[in-house]
Motif scaffolding. Structure first.
Motif, mmCIF file in Angstrom:
data_model
loop_
_atom_site.group_PDB
_atom_site.id
_atom_site.type_symbol
_atom_site.label_atom_id
_atom_site.label_comp_id
_atom_site.label_asym_id
_atom_site.label_seq_id
_atom_site.Cartn_x
_atom_site.Cartn_y
_atom_site.Cartn_z
ATOM 1 N N GLN A 1 -6.278 12.878 -6.295
ATOM 2 C CA GLN A 1 -6.800 11.583 -5.833
ATOM 3 C C GLN A 1 -8.281 11.661 -5.454
ATOM 4 O O GLN A 1 -8.990 10.660 -5.538
ATOM 5 C CB GLN A 1 -5.947 11.009 -4.681
ATOM 6 N N PRO B 1 -4.932 8.244 2.723
ATOM 7 C CA PRO B 1 -5.474 8.904 3.921
ATOM 8 C C PRO B 1 -5.314 10.410 3.765
ATOM 9 O O PRO B 1 -4.258 10.874 3.328
ATOM 10 C CB PRO B 1 -4.573 8.380 5.049
ATOM 11 N N GLU C 1 -6.081 14.450 5.434
ATOM 12 C CA GLU C 1 -6.670 15.514 6.246
ATOM 13 C C GLU C 1 -6.500 16.859 5.529
ATOM 14 O O GLU C 1 -6.921 17.891 6.044
ATOM 15 C CB GLU C 1 -6.087 15.543 7.674
ATOM 16 N N ARG D 1 0.831 -1.202 0.000
ATOM 17 C CA ARG D 1 0.000 0.000 0.000
ATOM 18 C C ARG D 1 0.874 1.265 0.000
ATOM 19 O O ARG D 1 2.009 1.259 0.437
ATOM 20 C CB ARG D 1 -0.981 0.029 1.193
HETATM 21 C C1 LIG Z 1 -3.763 11.528 8.928
HETATM 22 C C2 LIG Z 1 -3.099 11.590 7.586
HETATM 23 C C3 LIG Z 1 -3.370 12.636 6.728
HETATM 24 C C4 LIG Z 1 -2.796 12.698 5.459
HETATM 25 N N1 LIG Z 1 -3.148 13.697 4.580
HETATM 26 C C5 LIG Z 1 -2.715 13.637 3.310
HETATM 27 C C6 LIG Z 1 -3.190 14.552 2.336
HETATM 28 O O1 LIG Z 1 -4.008 15.419 2.604
HETATM 29 N N2 LIG Z 1 -2.717 14.422 1.070
HETATM 30 C C7 LIG Z 1 -1.812 13.456 0.703
HETATM 31 O O2 LIG Z 1 -1.447 13.383 -0.447
HETATM 32 N N3 LIG Z 1 -1.355 12.566 1.617
HETATM 33 C C8 LIG Z 1 -1.784 12.628 2.894
HETATM 34 N N4 LIG Z 1 -1.340 11.692 3.805
HETATM 35 C C9 LIG Z 1 -0.428 10.632 3.356
HETATM 36 C C10 LIG Z 1 0.948 10.653 4.015
HETATM 37 O O3 LIG Z 1 1.714 11.705 3.486
HETATM 38 C C11 LIG Z 1 1.616 9.290 3.755
HETATM 39 O O4 LIG Z 1 0.810 8.295 4.338
HETATM 40 C C12 LIG Z 1 3.012 9.209 4.337
HETATM 41 O O5 LIG Z 1 3.873 10.087 3.655
HETATM 42 C C13 LIG Z 1 3.604 7.803 4.261
HETATM 43 O O6 LIG Z 1 3.603 7.329 2.944
HETATM 44 P P1 LIG Z 1 2.832 6.005 2.489
HETATM 45 O O7 LIG Z 1 1.446 6.087 3.047
HETATM 46 O O8 LIG Z 1 2.845 6.082 0.992
HETATM 47 O O9 LIG Z 1 3.595 4.817 3.020
HETATM 48 C C14 LIG Z 1 -1.875 11.675 5.074
HETATM 49 C C15 LIG Z 1 -1.617 10.611 5.955
HETATM 50 C C16 LIG Z 1 -2.231 10.553 7.187
HETATM 51 C C17 LIG Z 1 -1.956 9.359 8.065
#
Ligand SMILES: Cc1cc2nc3c(=O)[nH]c(=O)nc-3n(C[C@H](O)[C@H](O)[C@H](O)COP(=O)(O)O)c2cc1C
Length: 209
Positions: A69, A155, A157, A10
């Motif tokens: 996305q 994910p 926010e 993922r």
């Molecule tokens: C609570 C939360 C909010 C996030 N918000 C965004 C967002 O608004 N846009 C985005 O592109 N990624 C967002 N992310 C993704 C994170 O940047 C990403 O999960 C992290 O860099 C780790 O990468 P991976 O999930 O690809 O392993 C968010 C992740 C979390 C857990």
């Protein structure tokens, strides 16, 4: 998929293949996983809004700093908190416990009354923070279930909750949007799909005593 390979597979998907739509069965799995997630006191101060209307997704993308996305996903899941968790809400929950488990009233009553008192004493903002914690827990469950089911997701926010509330008419449901989770299948040309995971070494993030 097995759990660790699924978590490695993922990633936060930035562009979905908008032609590929999740089956009704997969959506049912996500709805069920949402509903089975543990919550504080079991109160479930949450609702999940499942958006599949592409025009709405476009409007919501504009309210999400144009993050693609949101617009390209098969479905957009919006995790919402209840605006009022008070006496009525708690009583409804305990009625359900009584109906499902046939727990005697004399056992439920003290717990129910102390919970009502506790919530009546809490400032509204504290209740909102408490409910928001439950929303994040649900996000974690959904991310994991998506991975195991080979559903791509991101994910999020990074959006304007006030605009989401307005676009989706959430006030009518007594809800507030707190998190978004676009789901679907990654686009072949999503640049982020090929990137290596960036994580601190486990030896640095886990302490064994
Ligand atoms: C609570 C939360 C909010 C996030 N918000 C965004 C967002 O608004 N846009 C985005 O592109 N990624 C967002 N992310 C993704 C994170 O940047 C990403 O999960 C992290 O860099 C780790 O990468 P991976 O999930 O690809 O392993 C968010 C992740 C979390 C857990």
């Amino acid at each position: 998929m097995k759990s660790v390979p699924a978590l490695k597979w993922r990633y936060a998907t930035k562009k979905f293949d908008s032609q590929r739509i999740l089956s009704a069965e997969k959506i049912e799995i996500l709805k069920t996983a949402f509903n089975l997630t543990a919550t504080s006191y079991g109160l479930q101060p949450l609702k999940l809004v499942v958006v599949k209307d592409k025009e709405l997704q476009d409007q919501l993308m504009a309210a999400s700093y144009n993050q693609k996305q949101i617009g390209t996903a098969s479905h957009l899941l919006v995790i919402c908190i209840e605006r009022s968790v008070g006496k009525e809400f708690i009583e409804k929950h305990f009625k359900m416990v009584q109906d499902i488990r046939k727990t005697p009233e004399e056992i439920l009553e003290p717990f129910r009354e102390s919970l009502i008192e506790d919530f009546e004493d809490k400032p509204v903002d504290d209740i909102k923070i408490w409910a928001t914690h439950q929303a994040y827990l649900v996000l974690g469950t959904l991310l994991t279930i998506c991975a195991v089911e080979e559903i791509d997701s991101c994910p999020m926010e990074g959006f304007e909750p006030g605009k989401y509330n307005e676009i989706l008419g959430l006030k009518n449901y007594n809800l507030e949007a707190v998190l978004a989770l676009p789901v679907g299948y990654r686009a072949e040309d999503d640049f982020f799909a090929g990137l290596k995971k960036v994580r601190r070494p486990v030896e640095e993030t886990v302490i064994e005593i």
